[in-house]
Design a protein around this motif. Structure first.
Motif, PDB file in Angstrom:
ATOM      1  N   THR A  43       0.837  -1.205   0.000  1.00 32.71           N
ATOM      2  CA  THR A  43       0.000   0.000   0.000  1.00 32.71           C
ATOM      3  C   THR A  43       0.869   1.251   0.000  1.00 32.71           C
ATOM      4  OG1 THR A  43      -1.663  -1.214   1.249  1.00 32.71           O
ATOM      5  CG2 THR A  43      -1.873   1.173   1.210  1.00 32.71           C
ATOM      6  N   THR A  64       0.701   3.944  -2.984  1.00 37.90           N
ATOM      7  CA  THR A  64       0.360   5.317  -2.605  1.00 37.90           C
ATOM      8  C   THR A  64       1.437   6.285  -3.072  1.00 37.90           C
ATOM      9  OG1 THR A  64      -0.836   4.508  -0.676  1.00 37.90           O
ATOM     10  CG2 THR A  64      -0.210   6.826  -0.665  1.00 37.90           C
ATOM     11  N   TRP A 103       3.627  11.705   0.757  1.00 36.41           N
ATOM     12  CA  TRP A 103       3.510  10.342   1.253  1.00 36.41           C
ATOM     13  C   TRP A 103       3.665  10.296   2.768  1.00 36.41           C
ATOM     14  CZ3 TRP A 103       6.390   6.816   3.972  1.00 36.41           C
ATOM     15  CH2 TRP A 103       5.906   5.522   3.969  1.00 36.41           C
ATOM     16  N   ALA A 118       0.399  11.356   4.166  1.00 33.07           N
ATOM     17  CA  ALA A 118      -0.608  10.296   4.030  1.00 33.07           C
ATOM     18  C   ALA A 118      -0.330   9.169   5.016  1.00 33.07           C
ATOM     19  CB  ALA A 118      -0.622   9.762   2.594  1.00 33.07           C
TER      20      ALA A 118
END
Length: 102
Positions: A5, A9, A62, A65
């Protein structure tokens, strides 16, 4: 966030950041266009600098996130949008759930 993931991402954020960075500093050519060229092509695209900037910008996005997902500020496991199975009420407030009859 697991490693798969995280990579997906990052790649998605990298491409979005690239399209945000590409137009920065792009100036059209001042001279007449030679045969086969496009008049809107930048005279000095500086792609290496833009790829490096995109990589750094995507890394910052990133990290943001990752921080949101790891602290569960945004979580699809809890909250009104989470799917708790057929016995749970509707995920949308004010909407009655539809129950299937067996």
């Amino acid at each position: 966030m697991d490693w798969f993931t995280g990579i997906v991402t990052y790649l998605l954020l990298w491409w979005v950041a690239l399209f945000c960075v590409l137009p920065i500093g792009a100036r059209p050519r001042d001279t007449e266009v030679e045969e086969g060229g496009w008049r809107g092509a930048p005279s000095n695209p500086r792609l290496g600098l833009k790829v490096a900037g995109t990589t750094v910008l995507a890394g910052v996005f990133w990290l943001g996130a990752w921080a949101l997902m790891s602290t569960e500020v945004i979580s699809f496991r809890d909250g009104w949008w989470a799917y708790g199975g057929p016995e749970q009420s509707s995920p949308i407030p004010g909407v009655a759930p539809s129950r299937a009859q067996n």
